[in-house]
Design a protein around this motif. Structure first.
Motif, PDB file in Angstrom:
ATOM      1  N   SER A 163      30.562  -6.201 -28.532  1.00  0.00           N
ATOM      2  CA  SER A 163      29.980  -6.146 -29.879  1.00  0.00           C
ATOM      3  C   SER A 163      29.407  -7.489 -30.320  1.00  0.00           C
ATOM      4  N   GLU A 206      36.846  -2.482 -29.192  1.00  0.00           N
ATOM      5  CA  GLU A 206      35.914  -1.845 -30.119  1.00  0.00           C
ATOM      6  C   GLU A 206      36.183  -0.361 -30.264  1.00  0.00           C
ATOM      7  N   ARG A 219      36.632 -11.601 -29.795  1.00  0.00           N
ATOM      8  CA  ARG A 219      36.078 -10.879 -30.924  1.00  0.00           C
ATOM      9  C   ARG A 219      36.974 -10.899 -32.144  1.00  0.00           C
TER      10      ARG A 219
END
Length: 910
Positions: free
Chosen positions: A759, A702, A801
């Motif tokens: 996230s 992220e 992710r």
């Protein structure tokens, strides 16, 4: 005395006035008076006559003797006779009388200060003799720094009333000799029988065996039913044979055996192995003993022992600290230098980790490998780490078995009464080098010249018993010969053993579980839960007591969670918490431990809420149902190595439960790499240890920089083989729910490494329904439900992710010729499922593995070998020595390039 010169010839009333001034304002009196005033009430008590009748010089002397007594209590340990092979360092000032304003002529004078040490009015020479015997002979003690006066007083009275000297019957002394005979005889036999072979002998410290026997005997008298032991390799074979009663013939066979039984593939060297047994004490009590296996990382086992003891205390003894205890045997160089010792000791009094006190025994060889002690530490003693928790420390001459046994019993009583750690520093020596093939005279010629002339503790004690008329030298020699003959018979018996057997640990606890075999993970594990049951648990989990006040934002959290159930859109936290709730309602205890685990590093879990205006916490998962199992979540100390080791030990002893260690960020596990390497990944193959510890390692790119992006998936996968552990990257709340339940419901126990998201905890696409929790199970591979096989030209495998970034791009751009397939379980590799998906897309001419991590990291190096027949190509960031970029803009650019490469180009180089 000079200290009283400011008073001149005043009578006792003047001293009282000075004392009152001190009580009213300590700064009004010279600080040098403070220790005198500690004994002032004693002086008043000892002079009941009218104060004016008392001469000041008498008071001077009484106070001086009180000061002397305090000096022995505080510094007597510096002047002991505890070193068996050489003179100890000299410390100044000494405890000589003239350092306290006393003279030789005072030795024949009777002083009331004798009351302070429990002998009544006594001549100064008798007071000094009493103090010398108590604090400066074979036992030295550090204890006056302890915080609680009642604890100091208890210990002081115990020691001074006995002069730190045990009183033993002839029968008991013969018992001590018996254990020394076993310890010395065992080492001598092996030394002659297996010339030059490594065994890391106990020679020089054989008194450890009667000491351990005394711990067990006295401990069982005081109510202890189980001891868990941890130690390095020095002396382990002796402890296995003569304390845990491992058959001698089995140990002998390990010196020349050629093969292990089939269920242990590799095994380990004999001096790393563990063992468990139930022994009978001299008082016919049965005591469980467990010696944990330990690698050559000497102190690694310490937190594992503590975790196992805590687990047993909770699971088997109803939380009673007086039923189970830890014994950790250290080396002097290791306890002084290895950081995990500090981490373990810092846990000892914390609510989530305390075990009721540990008996620490130090085999103080005065040398580490080839390093003399003056080069191995800066502290005075190797045990100075004990002062972190203000634990008492005893320094004992390893040649004086009676002094050591006395100290052991006192330490055991102290532990049972105050539930804190005790350290016993056994001053001894190492007869040979680091191992039996080393030549110690290369590095310690003077020390080993003294050692070569020194008798072993058995023969020293035999001489003492002969002088006391307890046992003649001829009788003791005959007993030694008989034992040597006994060992010869056991060696003959060892020749009849075919294959070596590593005895399984915790046999009863693990009898319901199977050793992990190939194909086991192909078996379906039912993990679904009835929807109505889930709703009931959710309602209980999302209801707070009306009478308790909470921070106002807590109401919002609870309200949002209730709305999730109503809307049938569960986020990550709900999936995780419902897994815990269903497990405890079914009788499986759950324990979560890590830095900030109650709230969660990313503020998603909120498993405990602070009651406003207090320090108390309310944990909803403790109130799921009337007969539920325990749920505990703890914010750990800022430690990885020690805490992960503790949780490994906890999980080892409680296979019926779910035990989780959570990293604050995934990469933080690297500070606990020894636990990963020596236990989590290899304990099954080395020692046959199953263990269901679960690791939560937050992982995901992220843009948070090198240290907070990667949980180092590649490290775990490089160590993955033969079903030794599970490595997973779940991407939905439902899959996390089923994964955690599978960990408890499957019929084996293996470590589970979960690369949890960051996230995705609040990602709008990352939701699941109640039906998904109710039906099915953990999905090792998740196919692309939006793809039409006849249209797919390219299959992209990925995990974590990155999938959601790719899925968003695919949806927004209306792409139909690419299928996105998530591999949720990286190890054991679900190869058959992957093959089945590849066959489904018959028109696909390109198979890609896509990952966020650099090409030399992540899952690619592992999967490129395991799935080599598929001809996978890789899309990844360029190879790098660092896991991720430090700037958010660079991160975004790199991610965009990944996405464009996957969707727009045939070539896959980034």
């Amino acid at each position: 005395m000079d200290k009283f010169s400011s008073v001149g010839n005043q009578e006792l009333e003047a001293v009282e006035d000075l004392y009152r001034s001190y009580l009213e304002d300590p700064n009004s009196v010279d600080k040098s008076w403070q220790h005198f005033f500690e004994g002032f009430e004693l002086a008043r008590k000892n002079y009941p006559e009218k104060p004016s009748a008392v001469k000041l010089d008498n008071i001077d002397k009484e106070f001086a003797i009180l000061n002397l007594i305090h000096g022995y209590r505080q510094r007597g340990h510096l002047f002991t006779k505890t070193n068996p092979v050489r003179a100890r360092r000299r410390y100044l000032p000494t405890l000589a009388l003239d350092n306290f304003g006393l003279e030789k002529k005072d030795l024949e004078t009777t002083f009331q200060a004798g009351n302070e040490i429990g002998i009544g009015p006594a001549k100064l020479k008798d007071i000094v003799a009493h103090l010398e015997q108590t604090y400066c002979e074979s036992v030295g003690v550090e204890y006056v720094y302890m915080r609680h006066p009642e604890v100091v007083q208890w210990l002081r009275e115990k020691m001074e009333s006995t002069k730190n000297t045990g009183t033993y019957s002839d029968e008991k002394r013969k018992h001590f000799f018996y254990h020394l005979k076993l310890a010395v005889g065992f080492e001598n036999f092996i030394h002659k029988k297996f010339v030059g072979q490594k065994r890391f002998s106990l020679e020089g410290a054989e008194a450890l065996i009667p000491a351990l026997d005394s711990v067990i005997e006295r401990g069982s008298e005081l109510g202890i039913e189980e001891f868990v032991l941890g130690m390095a390799h020095r002396g382990r074979l002796n402890v296995l044979a003569n304390i845990l009663e491992k058959p001698y013939e089995n140990i002998f066979k390990e010196f020349y055996g050629k093969q292990f039984e089939d269920d242990i593939a590799q095994g380990d060297v004999k001096y790393h192995l563990g063992y468990e047994n139930e022994v009978t004490t001299d008082f016919d009590k049965r005591v469980k003993l467990k010696l944990l296996p330990n690698p050559s990382h000497l102190e690694t086992v310490a937190p594992i022992v503590e975790g196992m003891v805590r687990s047993q205390i909770e699971a088997a003894y109803g939380g009673d600290y007086e039923k189970a205890a830890a014994i950790i045997i250290h080396g002097d160089a290791a306890i002084a230098a290895q950081g995990v010792v500090y981490e373990t000791i810092q846990m000892s009094q914390l609510p989530g980790y305390k075990t009721g006190g540990t008996i620490h025994l130090v085999i103080n060889n005065q040398v580490g490998f080839t390093t003399p002690y003056l080069e191995a530490r800066s502290s005075t003693y190797c045990t100075d780490v004990a002062k972190v928790t203000r634990s008492p420390v005893f320094h004992v001459n390893g040649d004086d078995v009676e002094a050591l046994v006395y100290t052991i019993k006192l330490a055991m009583e102290f532990r049972q009464k105050f539930h804190t750690d005790v350290f016993i520093d056994i001053l001894c020596y190492r007869k040979y080098g680091h191992n039996e093939g080393d030549e110690p005279r290369f590095t310690q010629p003077m020390l080993y010249k003294a050692i070569s002339k020194h008798k072993n503790p058995r023969d020293i004690y035999a001489d003492k018993l002969d002088k006391l008329g307890v046992m003649s030298l001829e009788e003791s020699r005959n007993k030694v010969k008989e034992f040597d003959q006994f060992l010869a018979e056991k060696y003959t018996a060892s020749e009849k053993i075919d294959k070596l057997k590593i005895r399984q640990f915790l046999i009863k606890e693990y009898e319901a579980y199977k050793m992990p075999l190939e194909g086991m993970f192909n078996e379906a594990v039912h993990t679904g839960v009835d929807i109505e049951t889930i709703k009931t648990i959710a309602e209980n989990m999302n209801t707070l007591p009306e009478e308790l006040p909470f921070f106002k934002k807590v109401d919002r959290i609870i309200s949002d969670r209730k709305m999730m159930i109503h809307d049938d859109r569960l986020d990550w936290a709900m999936g995780e918490l419902l897994a815990y709730g269903t497990l405890v309602s079914e009788g499986h205890p759950v324990r979560v431990s890590g830095q900030d685990s109650e709230r969660g590093t990313f503020a998603h879990r909120h498993a405990a809420f602070i009651i406003e205006g207090t320090e108390d916490k309310y944990c909803p998962l403790k109130h799921i149902s009337e007969n539920q199992a325990s749920f505990n979540v703890y914010n750990s100390l800022l430690s990885e190595y020690g805490v992960m080791g503790f949780e490994y030990g906890y999980a080892l002893a409680q296979p019926n439960g779910l035990t989780i260690w959570e990293a604050q960020f995934g990469d933080f596990f690297n500070v606990a790499q020894v636990i990963i390497d020596q236990y989590i990944t290899s304990a099954l193959e080395k020692w046959g240890l199953m263990n269901g510890l679960t690791l939560f390692l937050p992982h995901g790119y992220e843009g948070q920089g090198p240290e907070h992006s990667s949980g180092r998936i590649e490290r775990f996968l490089e160590l993955s083989t033969k079903n030794n552990m599970q490595v997973v990257v779940p991407t939905t709340p439902a899959n996390m729910f089923h994964l955690l339940r599978r960990q408890v419901k499957m019929n084996t126990r293996l470590p589970l490494v979960v690369f949890t998201p960051k996230s995705l905890l609040r990602h709008p696409m990352v939701t699941s329904t109640l039906k998904e929790l109710s039906e099915g199970g953990f999905q090792k591979v998740i196919d692309d439900s939006t793809a039409e096989p006849d249209l797919v030209e390219k299959v992209v495998f990925c995990s974590g992710r990155l999938y959601y970034d790719l899925a968003k791009h695919k949806t927004e751009n209306g792409i139909s010729n690419i299928a996105l397939v998530r591999i949720e379980q990286l190890n054991p590799v679900p190869a058959e499922l992957i093959d089945g998906i590849v066959k489904r897309y018959t028109k696909a001419d390109e198979l890609i593995w896509a990952q966020d991590e650099p090409q030399n990291m992540g899952a690619w190096p592992f999967l490129s070998r395991r799935l080599a027949t598929l001809g996978l190509k890789v899309v990844a960031r360029p190879e790098s020595a660092s896991p991720a970029a430090g700037l958010m803009e660079i991160h975004k650019q790199s991610l965009e390039k990944l996405i464009q490469t996957i969707f727009q180009q045939k070539e896959v180089a980034v």
